[in-house]
Design an enzyme around this catalytic site. Structure first.
Site, PDB file in Angstrom:
ATOM      1  N   HIS A 102       0.883  -1.160   0.000  1.00 46.56           N
ATOM      2  CA  HIS A 102       0.000   0.000   0.000  1.00 46.56           C
ATOM      3  C   HIS A 102       0.929   1.221   0.000  1.00 46.56           C
ATOM      4  O   HIS A 102       2.027   1.158   0.571  1.00 46.56           O
ATOM      5  CB  HIS A 102      -0.845   0.089   1.273  1.00 46.56           C
ATOM      6  CG  HIS A 102      -1.741  -1.077   1.536  1.00 46.56           C
ATOM      7  ND1 HIS A 102      -1.307  -2.210   2.162  1.00 46.56           N
ATOM      8  CD2 HIS A 102      -3.059  -1.260   1.279  1.00 46.56           C
ATOM      9  CE1 HIS A 102      -2.331  -3.063   2.279  1.00 46.56           C
ATOM     10  NE2 HIS A 102      -3.397  -2.516   1.746  1.00 46.56           N
TER      11      HIS A 102
ATOM     12  N   ASP B  31       2.420   1.884   3.308  1.00 44.45           N
ATOM     13  CA  ASP B  31       3.408   0.941   3.855  1.00 44.45           C
ATOM     14  C   ASP B  31       4.803   1.417   3.493  1.00 44.45           C
ATOM     15  O   ASP B  31       5.741   1.313   4.271  1.00 44.45           O
ATOM     16  CB  ASP B  31       3.273  -0.461   3.236  1.00 44.45           C
ATOM     17  CG  ASP B  31       1.903  -1.055   3.407  1.00 44.45           C
ATOM     18  OD1 ASP B  31       1.260  -0.780   4.421  1.00 44.45           O
ATOM     19  OD2 ASP B  31       1.486  -1.823   2.509  1.00 44.45           O
TER      20      ASP B  31
ATOM     21  N   GLU C 259     -10.505  -6.901  -4.978  1.00 45.21           N
ATOM     22  CA  GLU C 259     -10.346  -7.988  -3.999  1.00 45.21           C
ATOM     23  C   GLU C 259     -11.605  -8.065  -3.134  1.00 45.21           C
ATOM     24  O   GLU C 259     -11.813  -7.247  -2.239  1.00 45.21           O
ATOM     25  CB  GLU C 259      -9.110  -7.695  -3.137  1.00 45.21           C
ATOM     26  CG  GLU C 259      -8.797  -8.797  -2.150  1.00 45.21           C
ATOM     27  CD  GLU C 259      -7.535  -8.506  -1.342  1.00 45.21           C
ATOM     28  OE1 GLU C 259      -6.574  -7.900  -1.878  1.00 45.21           O
ATOM     29  OE2 GLU C 259      -7.503  -8.867  -0.157  1.00 45.21           O
TER      30      GLU C 259
ATOM     31  N   GLU D 268      -8.870 -13.775  -2.175  1.00 38.48           N
ATOM     32  CA  GLU D 268      -8.133 -14.097  -0.939  1.00 38.48           C
ATOM     33  C   GLU D 268      -8.837 -15.226  -0.181  1.00 38.48           C
ATOM     34  O   GLU D 268     -10.049 -15.201   0.033  1.00 38.48           O
ATOM     35  CB  GLU D 268      -8.026 -12.852  -0.053  1.00 38.48           C
ATOM     36  CG  GLU D 268      -7.370 -13.159   1.289  1.00 38.48           C
ATOM     37  CD  GLU D 268      -6.912 -11.927   2.044  1.00 38.48           C
ATOM     38  OE1 GLU D 268      -6.528 -10.935   1.400  1.00 38.48           O
ATOM     39  OE2 GLU D 268      -6.935 -11.961   3.284  1.00 38.48           O
TER      40      GLU D 268
ATOM     41  N   HIS E 104     -10.864 -14.297   2.955  1.00 40.86           N
ATOM     42  CA  HIS E 104     -12.064 -13.531   2.605  1.00 40.86           C
ATOM     43  C   HIS E 104     -13.155 -14.480   2.102  1.00 40.86           C
ATOM     44  O   HIS E 104     -14.343 -14.275   2.364  1.00 40.86           O
ATOM     45  CB  HIS E 104     -11.755 -12.492   1.526  1.00 40.86           C
ATOM     46  CG  HIS E 104     -10.789 -11.437   1.967  1.00 40.86           C
ATOM     47  ND1 HIS E 104     -10.359 -10.428   1.139  1.00 40.86           N
ATOM     48  CD2 HIS E 104     -10.158 -11.235   3.157  1.00 40.86           C
ATOM     49  CE1 HIS E 104      -9.514  -9.643   1.791  1.00 40.86           C
ATOM     50  NE2 HIS E 104      -9.369 -10.128   3.021  1.00 40.86           N
TER      51      HIS E 104
ATOM     52  N   ASP F  92      -4.541 -13.816  -3.112  1.00 41.61           N
ATOM     53  CA  ASP F  92      -3.943 -13.513  -1.814  1.00 41.61           C
ATOM     54  C   ASP F  92      -4.028 -14.809  -1.026  1.00 41.61           C
ATOM     55  O   ASP F  92      -5.128 -15.267  -0.676  1.00 41.61           O
ATOM     56  CB  ASP F  92      -4.700 -12.388  -1.097  1.00 41.61           C
ATOM     57  CG  ASP F  92      -4.123 -11.018  -1.424  1.00 41.61           C
ATOM     58  OD1 ASP F  92      -3.279 -10.930  -2.343  1.00 41.61           O
ATOM     59  OD2 ASP F  92      -4.508 -10.033  -0.754  1.00 41.61           O
TER      60      ASP F  92
ATOM     61  N   ASP G 111     -10.742 -12.334  10.335  1.00 47.72           N
ATOM     62  CA  ASP G 111      -9.702 -12.463   9.327  1.00 47.72           C
ATOM     63  C   ASP G 111      -8.356 -12.655  10.020  1.00 47.72           C
ATOM     64  O   ASP G 111      -7.647 -11.689  10.277  1.00 47.72           O
ATOM     65  CB  ASP G 111      -9.717 -11.149   8.516  1.00 47.72           C
ATOM     66  CG  ASP G 111      -9.034 -11.260   7.189  1.00 47.72           C
ATOM     67  OD1 ASP G 111      -8.717 -12.378   6.774  1.00 47.72           O
ATOM     68  OD2 ASP G 111      -8.823 -10.209   6.551  1.00 47.72           O
TER      69      ASP G 111
ATOM     70  N   ASP H  56      -5.717 -14.159   8.885  1.00 44.90           N
ATOM     71  CA  ASP H  56      -4.586 -14.007   7.951  1.00 44.90           C
ATOM     72  C   ASP H  56      -3.384 -14.868   8.327  1.00 44.90           C
ATOM     73  O   ASP H  56      -2.243 -14.388   8.366  1.00 44.90           O
ATOM     74  CB  ASP H  56      -4.129 -12.534   7.889  1.00 44.90           C
ATOM     75  CG  ASP H  56      -5.016 -11.690   6.994  1.00 44.90           C
ATOM     76  OD1 ASP H  56      -5.780 -12.251   6.188  1.00 44.90           O
ATOM     77  OD2 ASP H  56      -4.923 -10.451   7.093  1.00 44.90           O
TER      78      ASP H  56
ATOM     79  N   ASP I 294      -0.690 -12.691   1.726  1.00 46.17           N
ATOM     80  CA  ASP I 294      -1.365 -11.712   2.577  1.00 46.17           C
ATOM     81  C   ASP I 294      -1.587 -12.398   3.929  1.00 46.17           C
ATOM     82  O   ASP I 294      -2.707 -12.735   4.319  1.00 46.17           O
ATOM     83  CB  ASP I 294      -2.685 -11.261   1.945  1.00 46.17           C
ATOM     84  CG  ASP I 294      -3.216 -10.000   2.604  1.00 46.17           C
ATOM     85  OD1 ASP I 294      -2.636  -9.591   3.619  1.00 46.17           O
ATOM     86  OD2 ASP I 294      -4.202  -9.435   2.109  1.00 46.17           O
TER      87      ASP I 294
HETATM   88  C1  XUL Z   1      -7.461  -6.961   4.055  1.00 45.13           C
HETATM   89  C2  XUL Z   1      -6.678  -7.294   2.856  1.00 45.13           C
HETATM   90  C3  XUL Z   1      -5.831  -6.195   2.307  1.00 45.13           C
HETATM   91  C4  XUL Z   1      -5.723  -6.182   0.823  1.00 45.13           C
HETATM   92  C5  XUL Z   1      -4.954  -5.018   0.267  1.00 45.13           C
HETATM   93  O1  XUL Z   1      -8.231  -7.994   4.542  1.00 45.13           O
HETATM   94  O2  XUL Z   1      -6.702  -8.400   2.389  1.00 45.13           O
HETATM   95  O3  XUL Z   1      -4.581  -6.293   2.898  1.00 45.13           O
HETATM   96  O4  XUL Z   1      -5.117  -7.343   0.346  1.00 45.13           O
HETATM   97  O5  XUL Z   1      -5.488  -3.796   0.639  1.00 45.13           O
HETATM   98 CO    CO Z   2      -5.690  -9.308   0.794  1.00 44.48          CO
END
Ligand code: XUL
Ligand code: CO
Length: 443
Positions: A102, A105, A233, A269, A272, A297, A308, A310, A340
């Site tokens: 991003h 970042d 996404e 993702e 998600h 992702d 989430d 991750d 991710d």
């Molecule tokens: C949030 C997510 C983000 C996107 C990029 O859940 O997945 O990090 O991948 O903005």
């Molecule tokens: Co993501």
């Protein structure tokens, strides 16, 4: 190059499945050819800057835990420069050739738009030099349109057009940065593009605003020579209670409604997908079915937790199902496999970043080999073809070609009598998948 990760002396080696070295790959052999291409180019792994470099271990119940040598909390631009150096050391040692970021970042937000742009330009120049030197590439860039307080009620979907303008300014510069660094994708994740209550939300208006931002970004991108892909996404919730890009099917419908389908594909993702009540495979298949699977992702959730998390992806079954879809569509043109994923709060050492990525890379490398073998042997394709064979001839074919009517079908059903129930052989097929996953022949 041993500044930030002294515990890893050189590039992580491939040592094969019998290795007992925790800092070696068992399956990821970058140069090994699969389907005529190297593993590296089939998988196109990417490190997520926000988690792996910027992650602090903070969660909703507690602040930062990690003590990162690149993040000293002094001058934010000096921290940003050190973080970039750490990123390239991590990438080079892991042998990962791509990263994603991003805007915020890479460079801290300044007091004004002008200062933010200056910070970003400076960091982009440094990143370009490091990319040239290391051969690392940018997979995709994006703008963080969810952290700053101004985006509390959304960015493009905010009721205030001035917030929309700030978002537009950020997207413009993030896209410029992506172009300058040769990124092959640009992502929109609509973190706060949704609502928490319909009592104060004009959903139809907000969706039109979102479409307007996407449309102007495509227009601008083409003007400044962006030749990559725009990705959306999907995610159903978190941080918004309801997000407009709920899942792949909803997002495809949105793009179709606003005539944006030609310009976008999807970045799917795993976590998600599970938050939306789907499997990763389902979301990938929906996207691929519409020829809109752009990028992945990769991560996983925790089945006992509804948020989430991750986590790094280690589920070989889920990864194999994902790679079946990816290979089935002939790979990813502009996208890749972006981690991710973040370390657990308790995994506080820098070496944990290596263990986490190595595990994820090995999982997807093995999944690639398993999926390739299954596709070569046609073990799922053949039964699938047989199952639908009757739609390739006679009345089945006429139905699909739009040549059959309700009365004709009634007559046909009467003439033919009761159809037979035929087994879908689900358990047998599940066993086939397991046979391949556990096969000692795939090494
Ligand atoms: C949030 C997510 C983000 C996107 C990029 O859940 O997945 O990090 O991948 O903005
Ligand atoms: Co993501």
């Amino acid at each position: 190059m041993t500044k930030f990760f002294p515990e890893v002396l050189g590039p992580v080696p491939f040592e094969g499945p019998s290795s007992d070295n925790p800092l070696a790959f068992r399956y990821y052999d970058a140069k090994r050819k699969v389907r005529g291409r190297t593993m590296e180019s089939q998988l196109k792994f990417s490190v997520a800057y926000w988690h792996s470099l910027r992650g602090t271990g903070a969660d909703p119940f507690g602040g930062p835990v990690y003590d990162r040598p690149w993040c000293r909390g002094g001058d934010p631009m000096e921290d940003a420069e050190r973080t970039l150096d750490a990123a390239f050391e991590l990438l080079t040692k892991l042998g990962v050739k791509r990263y994603c970021f991003h805007d915020r970042d890479l460079a801290p937000e300044g007091a004004t738009i002008e200062e933010s742009n200056r910070n970003l330009d400076h960091m982009v120049q440094r990143a370009a030099a490091l990319q040239r030197h290391s051969g690392v590439k940018l997979l995709w860039g994006t703008a963080n349109l969810f952290s700053h307080p101004r985006y509390t009620h959304g960015a493009a979907t905010n009721p205030d057009p001035l917030v929309f303008a700030h978002a537009a300014a950020q997207v413009r510069r993030a896209l410029d940065a992506t172009v300058a660094l040769g990124g092959t994708g640009y992502v929109f994740w609509g973190g706060r593009e949704g609502y928490s209550s319909l009592l104060n939300t004009d959903m139809d208006q907000e969706r039109r605003q979102l479409a307007a931002l996407l449309r102007m970004t495509v227009e601008y991108g083409r003007q400044v020579g962006f030749t990559g892909a725009f990705f959306i996404e999907p995610k159903p919730m978190e941080p918004s209670t309801h997000q407009y890009d709920f899942d792949a099917a909803t997002t495809l419908g949105f793009l179709r409604e606003f005539e944006l389908l030609d310009d976008f594909s999807l970045n799917i993702e795993a976590n998600h997908a599970t938050l939306a009540g789907h499997s990763f495979q389902h979301e990938l298949a929906v996207a691929a079915g519409a020829s809109k699977l752009g990028s992945l992702d990769i991560n996983r959730g925790d089945p006992t937790l509804g948020w989430d998390t991750d986590q790094f992806p280690l589920d070989l079954h889920a990864a194999t199902m994902a790679m079946l879809v990816v290979l089935g569509q002939g790979g990813l043109k502009h996208g890749g496999l972006n981690f991710d994923a973040k370390l657990r709060r308790g995994s506080s050492d820098t070496v944990d970043l290596f263990h986490a990525h190595i595990g994820g890379m090995d999982t997807f490398a093995r999944a690639l080999l398993v999926a390739d073998a299954m596709l070569k042997d046609g073990v799922l394709k053949r039964p699938l073809k047989r199952r639908y064979a009757a739609y390739g001839r006679g009345m089945g074919k006429e139905i699909l070609q739009g040549q059959a009517s309700l009365p004709e079908l009634e007559q046909w059903a009467q003439d033919m009598g009761e159809p037979q129930v035929r087994s879908g052989r689900q358990e047998a097929l599940e066993n086939v998948v397991n046979d391949y996953i556990y096969s000692s022949k795939i090494r």
